[in-house]
Design a protein around this motif. Structure first.
Motif, mmCIF file in Angstrom:
data_model
loop_
_atom_site.group_PDB
_atom_site.id
_atom_site.type_symbol
_atom_site.label_atom_id
_atom_site.label_comp_id
_atom_site.label_asym_id
_atom_site.label_seq_id
_atom_site.Cartn_x
_atom_site.Cartn_y
_atom_site.Cartn_z
ATOM 1 N N ILE A 167 1.718 -5.270 -9.977
ATOM 2 C CA ILE A 167 2.150 -3.881 -10.029
ATOM 3 C C ILE A 167 3.375 -3.854 -10.932
ATOM 4 N N TYR A 168 3.252 -3.113 -12.026
ATOM 5 C CA TYR A 168 4.321 -3.046 -13.017
ATOM 6 C C TYR A 168 5.430 -2.086 -12.589
ATOM 7 N N SER B 236 0.835 -1.208 0.000
ATOM 8 C CA SER B 236 0.000 0.000 0.000
ATOM 9 C C SER B 236 0.867 1.253 0.000
ATOM 10 N N ASN B 237 1.901 1.263 0.820
ATOM 11 C CA ASN B 237 2.809 2.418 0.880
ATOM 12 C C ASN B 237 3.559 2.613 -0.443
ATOM 13 N N LEU B 238 4.009 1.500 -1.059
ATOM 14 C CA LEU B 238 4.707 1.607 -2.352
ATOM 15 C C LEU B 238 3.795 2.210 -3.410
ATOM 16 N N ILE B 239 2.547 1.784 -3.414
ATOM 17 C CA ILE B 239 1.581 2.302 -4.388
ATOM 18 C C ILE B 239 1.391 3.804 -4.196
ATOM 19 N N LEU C 105 1.788 4.243 -8.204
ATOM 20 C CA LEU C 105 1.696 3.028 -9.003
ATOM 21 C C LEU C 105 0.240 2.625 -9.165
ATOM 22 N N SER C 106 -0.021 1.823 -10.171
ATOM 23 C CA SER C 106 -1.372 1.291 -10.333
ATOM 24 C C SER C 106 -1.316 -0.231 -10.331
ATOM 25 N N ILE C 107 -2.436 -0.829 -9.959
ATOM 26 C CA ILE C 107 -2.538 -2.276 -9.830
ATOM 27 C C ILE C 107 -3.326 -2.819 -11.012
ATOM 28 N N SER C 108 -2.872 -3.945 -11.534
ATOM 29 C CA SER C 108 -3.565 -4.633 -12.603
ATOM 30 C C SER C 108 -4.036 -5.991 -12.087
ATOM 31 N N GLN C 109 -5.253 -6.395 -12.445
ATOM 32 C CA GLN C 109 -5.745 -7.721 -12.095
ATOM 33 C C GLN C 109 -5.238 -8.717 -13.117
ATOM 34 N N LYS C 110 -4.690 -9.843 -12.651
ATOM 35 C CA LYS C 110 -4.194 -10.865 -13.561
ATOM 36 C C LYS C 110 -5.177 -12.011 -13.734
#
Length: 168
Positions: free
Chosen positions: A60-61, A35-38, A43-48
Motif C-alpha cells: 500500500i503506497y 482493512s480499516n486504513l484502506i 487506498l489501493s493495494i498493489s501486488q508485489k
C-alpha cells in the motif's frame, strides 16, 4: 525511538544496519487495521509478486499520513539523517498473509524497514550474504543499491520508509 551511537555511525556510513527494539509499539498491527486504513483513506493495494493467490506480497503506497506513528517515524529519520527532501520520499506498507519469500531486488532509495507484525528475515547480498531477523519494533536500514530480499517466516506487516534525496 532508540538508535545506539554505533548504529547511528553505521547508517551514516551507508552500512546495512539492524536496530533491535528501535520503537516500542503498543498498537496491535493486524489485518483488520489494514482493512480499516484502506477504507478510511481510500487506498489501493498493489501486488508485489505474481503468484495470484494468498502467497502474494501486497503493498500500500503512501501511508505516511494514515497513522501518527508513521508520520513520526518518517519525520524523525528524515531529520536525524538530514535527507534533502525529494517528492518521492514516502512510507509504504507491505504485508503478506502467509509465510513467503520475496524476490531479490535493489532499491533506488535508502530504506528504513520497521517490523509491525510477524518475523521477517532480510537476506542481504552485500560483500557477503548475511541474514537479519526483524520483529515488531525492530528496524533495518538498507542503503540504496544493496541487493536484498525478504523472507516472511509467518504472516507479516512492515513499513518501508524510503528516502531518495542525498544527505546534507
Amino acid at each position: 525511538m532508540l538508535i545506539k551511537a554505533q548504529d547511528l555511525k553505521d547508517i551514516q556510513e551507508n552500512k546495512v544496519t539492524l536496530v533491535k527494539n528501535f520503537a516500542s509499539l503498543t498498537r496491535e498491527y493486524n489485518f483488520n487495521l489494514i482493512s480499516n486504513l484502506i477504507e478510511e483513506n481510500d487506498l489501493s493495494i498493489s501486488q508485489k509478486t505474481n503468484f495470484g493467490n494468498l502467497k502474494d506480497v501486497f503493498q500500500i503506497y503512501k501511508v505516511s499520513n494514515c497513522l501518527q506513528e508513521f508520520k513520526t517515524f518518517f519525520d524523525f529519520l528524515s531529520k536525524l539523517f538530514r535527507y534533502e527532501r525529494d517528492s518521492r520520499d514516502e512510507v509504504d506498507l507491505y504485508f503478506s498473509l502467509v509465510s513467503q519469500i520475496g524476490n531479490s531486488h535493489v532499491d533506488t532509495e535508502d530504506v528504513f524497514i520497521i517490523g509491525l507484525k510477524g518475523k521477517i528475515i532480510y537476506r542481504v547480498f552485500d560483500f557477503e550474504n548475511k541474514d537479519y531477523s526483524i520483529e515488531k519494533g525492530d528496524m533495518i536500514f538498507i542503503p540504496k543499491g544493496v541487493k536484498h530480499k525478504a523472507i516472511g517466516i509467518n504472516p507479516r506487516i512492515i513499513i518501508s520508509i524510503g528516502f531518495y534525496g542525498e544527505r546534507k
